[in-house]
Design a protein around this motif. Structure first.
Motif, PDB file in Angstrom:
ATOM      1  N   UNK A 216      22.356  -2.844   6.498  1.00  0.00           N
ATOM      2  CA  UNK A 216      22.834  -2.517   5.148  1.00  0.00           C
ATOM      3  C   UNK A 216      21.805  -2.914   4.090  1.00  0.00           C
ATOM      4  N   UNK A 217      21.230  -4.104   4.225  1.00  0.00           N
ATOM      5  CA  UNK A 217      20.230  -4.551   3.261  1.00  0.00           C
ATOM      6  C   UNK A 217      19.001  -3.648   3.282  1.00  0.00           C
ATOM      7  N   UNK A 218      18.615  -3.214   4.461  1.00  0.00           N
ATOM      8  CA  UNK A 218      17.430  -2.360   4.573  1.00  0.00           C
ATOM      9  C   UNK A 218      17.632  -1.011   3.897  1.00  0.00           C
ATOM     10  N   UNK A 219      18.820  -0.452   3.975  1.00  0.00           N
ATOM     11  CA  UNK A 219      19.037   0.897   3.447  1.00  0.00           C
ATOM     12  C   UNK A 219      19.617   0.888   2.030  1.00  0.00           C
ATOM     13  N   UNK A 220      19.747  -0.281   1.427  1.00  0.00           N
ATOM     14  CA  UNK A 220      20.246  -0.345   0.045  1.00  0.00           C
ATOM     15  C   UNK A 220      19.373   0.480  -0.895  1.00  0.00           C
TER      16      UNK A 220
ATOM     17  N   UNK B 196       8.922  -3.433  -2.452  1.00  0.00           N
ATOM     18  CA  UNK B 196       9.269  -4.158  -1.232  1.00  0.00           C
ATOM     19  C   UNK B 196      10.552  -4.947  -1.458  1.00  0.00           C
ATOM     20  N   UNK B 197      11.532  -4.690  -0.630  1.00  0.00           N
ATOM     21  CA  UNK B 197      12.823  -5.371  -0.735  1.00  0.00           C
ATOM     22  C   UNK B 197      12.786  -6.637   0.126  1.00  0.00           C
ATOM     23  N   UNK B 198      13.002  -7.775  -0.497  1.00  0.00           N
ATOM     24  CA  UNK B 198      12.993  -9.060   0.202  1.00  0.00           C
ATOM     25  C   UNK B 198      14.321  -9.750  -0.054  1.00  0.00           C
ATOM     26  N   UNK B 199      14.995 -10.137   1.039  1.00  0.00           N
ATOM     27  CA  UNK B 199      16.324 -10.727   0.900  1.00  0.00           C
ATOM     28  C   UNK B 199      16.491 -11.904   1.856  1.00  0.00           C
ATOM     29  N   UNK B 200      17.383 -12.796   1.474  1.00  0.00           N
ATOM     30  CA  UNK B 200      17.691 -13.995   2.245  1.00  0.00           C
ATOM     31  C   UNK B 200      19.140 -13.893   2.716  1.00  0.00           C
ATOM     32  N   UNK B 201      19.354 -13.987   4.025  1.00  0.00           N
ATOM     33  CA  UNK B 201      20.689 -13.859   4.608  1.00  0.00           C
ATOM     34  C   UNK B 201      21.175 -15.238   5.037  1.00  0.00           C
ATOM     35  N   UNK B 202      22.221 -15.727   4.391  1.00  0.00           N
ATOM     36  CA  UNK B 202      22.775 -17.034   4.736  1.00  0.00           C
ATOM     37  C   UNK B 202      23.858 -16.844   5.793  1.00  0.00           C
ATOM     38  N   UNK B 203      23.598 -17.328   6.991  1.00  0.00           N
ATOM     39  CA  UNK B 203      24.587 -17.273   8.063  1.00  0.00           C
ATOM     40  C   UNK B 203      25.426 -18.547   7.967  1.00  0.00           C
TER      41      UNK B 203
ATOM     42  N   UNK C  36       0.826  -1.212   0.000  1.00  0.00           N
ATOM     43  CA  UNK C  36       0.000   0.000   0.000  1.00  0.00           C
ATOM     44  C   UNK C  36       0.859   1.261   0.000  1.00  0.00           C
ATOM     45  N   UNK C  37       1.982   1.214   0.731  1.00  0.00           N
ATOM     46  CA  UNK C  37       2.861   2.377   0.836  1.00  0.00           C
ATOM     47  C   UNK C  37       3.998   2.356  -0.178  1.00  0.00           C
ATOM     48  N   UNK C  38       4.155   1.247  -0.883  1.00  0.00           N
ATOM     49  CA  UNK C  38       5.213   1.152  -1.879  1.00  0.00           C
ATOM     50  C   UNK C  38       6.607   1.097  -1.296  1.00  0.00           C
ATOM     51  N   UNK C  39       6.738   0.590  -0.063  1.00  0.00           N
ATOM     52  CA  UNK C  39       8.049   0.478   0.566  1.00  0.00           C
ATOM     53  C   UNK C  39       7.988  -0.532   1.704  1.00  0.00           C
ATOM     54  N   UNK C  40       9.151  -1.071   2.026  1.00  0.00           N
ATOM     55  CA  UNK C  40       9.242  -2.035   3.116  1.00  0.00           C
ATOM     56  C   UNK C  40      10.373  -3.015   2.857  1.00  0.00           C
ATOM     57  N   UNK C  41      10.783  -3.693   3.913  1.00  0.00           N
ATOM     58  CA  UNK C  41      11.888  -4.653   3.815  1.00  0.00           C
ATOM     59  C   UNK C  41      11.528  -5.911   4.598  1.00  0.00           C
ATOM     60  N   UNK C  42      11.742  -7.071   3.980  1.00  0.00           N
ATOM     61  CA  UNK C  42      11.594  -8.352   4.662  1.00  0.00           C
ATOM     62  C   UNK C  42      12.900  -9.111   4.508  1.00  0.00           C
TER      63      UNK C  42
END
Length: 262
Positions: free
Chosen positions: A239-243, A191-198, A144-150
């Protein structure tokens, strides 16, 4: 059940919801977003311990912190928990860090016939089905807002199976697939969606500094046992959130320095 811990400072940003907050990575990620001015909701099964973390983060960062109980293997629990989270406002960031511990050290051995069905089902439910439900709760507001991070937390078991690791691998494989599918669907919607492999063990304290710089320009810290410092790993989530949207990362590997990279 939700407990609010707050200070006189108020956030002008959205809500950062961190699911699966324990004493190491989850707590460090929550602290990082609180430090950056976010109202933070931290979620886990143990409300007593979670409330102590909330007290600590609120005091250190002068932030608004909410402790909310959740059982990611229980659909109704996820729905109820996010009713509380969404009542706080727009969820701008979701970090899904939950997984079901299994009574087996990485690299050990276990007969597949000894794996209990209920244990297998719960591990898959926590690693992937819980992530599915949490994402469904916050994506409508982000679109709805055109922004967000998962951001979804994976591990080495997200990429390769191993003896005795069927419980965690199946759930983490599914989580990685979910992340890829959602990224392709929701990138065009902002919406930015990323997978972080630890790819390594996360410890609890800094012991050794190494002359290697991370993506955000800070030193990566490792313990004397080779474990990674959770505060340093949390910088990757920030870092991923502010890319910038023009160059979003869908998957990133975080690991300590080791001979295989030399």
């Amino acid at each position: 059940m939700m407990r609010n811990v707050t200070t006189s400072s108020s956030s002008t940003r959205g809500i950062a919801a961190i699911v699966g907050v324990g004493p190491n990575l989850g707590r460090s990620v929550a602290r990082k977003f609180a430090h950056q001015g976010y109202t933070v909701a931290i979620l886990a099964r143990d409300l007593g311990r979670l409330s102590r973390f909330a007290d600590e983060i609120a005091r250190e960062e002068k932030a608004q912190v909410y402790a909310i109980r959740i059982d990611c293997s229980d659909t109704q629990s996820v729905i109820e928990a996010f009713e509380g989270v969404l009542s706080l406002g727009f969820v701008e960031v979701l970090v899904y860090n939950a997984y079901q511990p299994i009574p087996l050290q990485y690299g050990g051995s276990c007969n597949f016939s000894d794996v209990r069905l209920d244990s297998f089902q719960k591990s898959v439910a926590v690693s992937s089905v819980g992530a599915f439900h949490c994402a469904q709760q916050v994506l409508p507001g982000m679109v709805e807002r055109g922004r967000g991070t998962i951001l979804f937390t994976g591990c080495a078991a997200s990429l390769s199976g191993g003896t005795g690791l069927s419980e965690i691998c199946c759930g983490k494989f599914a989580l990685r697939g979910l992340s890829q599918c959602l990224a392709k669907e929701f990138y065009p919607l902002g919406v930015h969606i990323a997978h972080v492999i630890i790819d390594g063990v996360i410890g609890a304290s800094r012991v050794v500094k190494v002359p290697q710089r991370s993506l955000v320009g800070e030193q990566l810290s490792i313990g004397g046992d080779g474990s990674m410092d959770p505060d340093s790993v949390a910088e990757t989530y920030w870092y991923l959130h502010i890319q910038p949207r023009a160059a979003w990362t869908q998957e990133i590997d975080v690991c300590p320095p080791s001979p295989r990279f030399s």
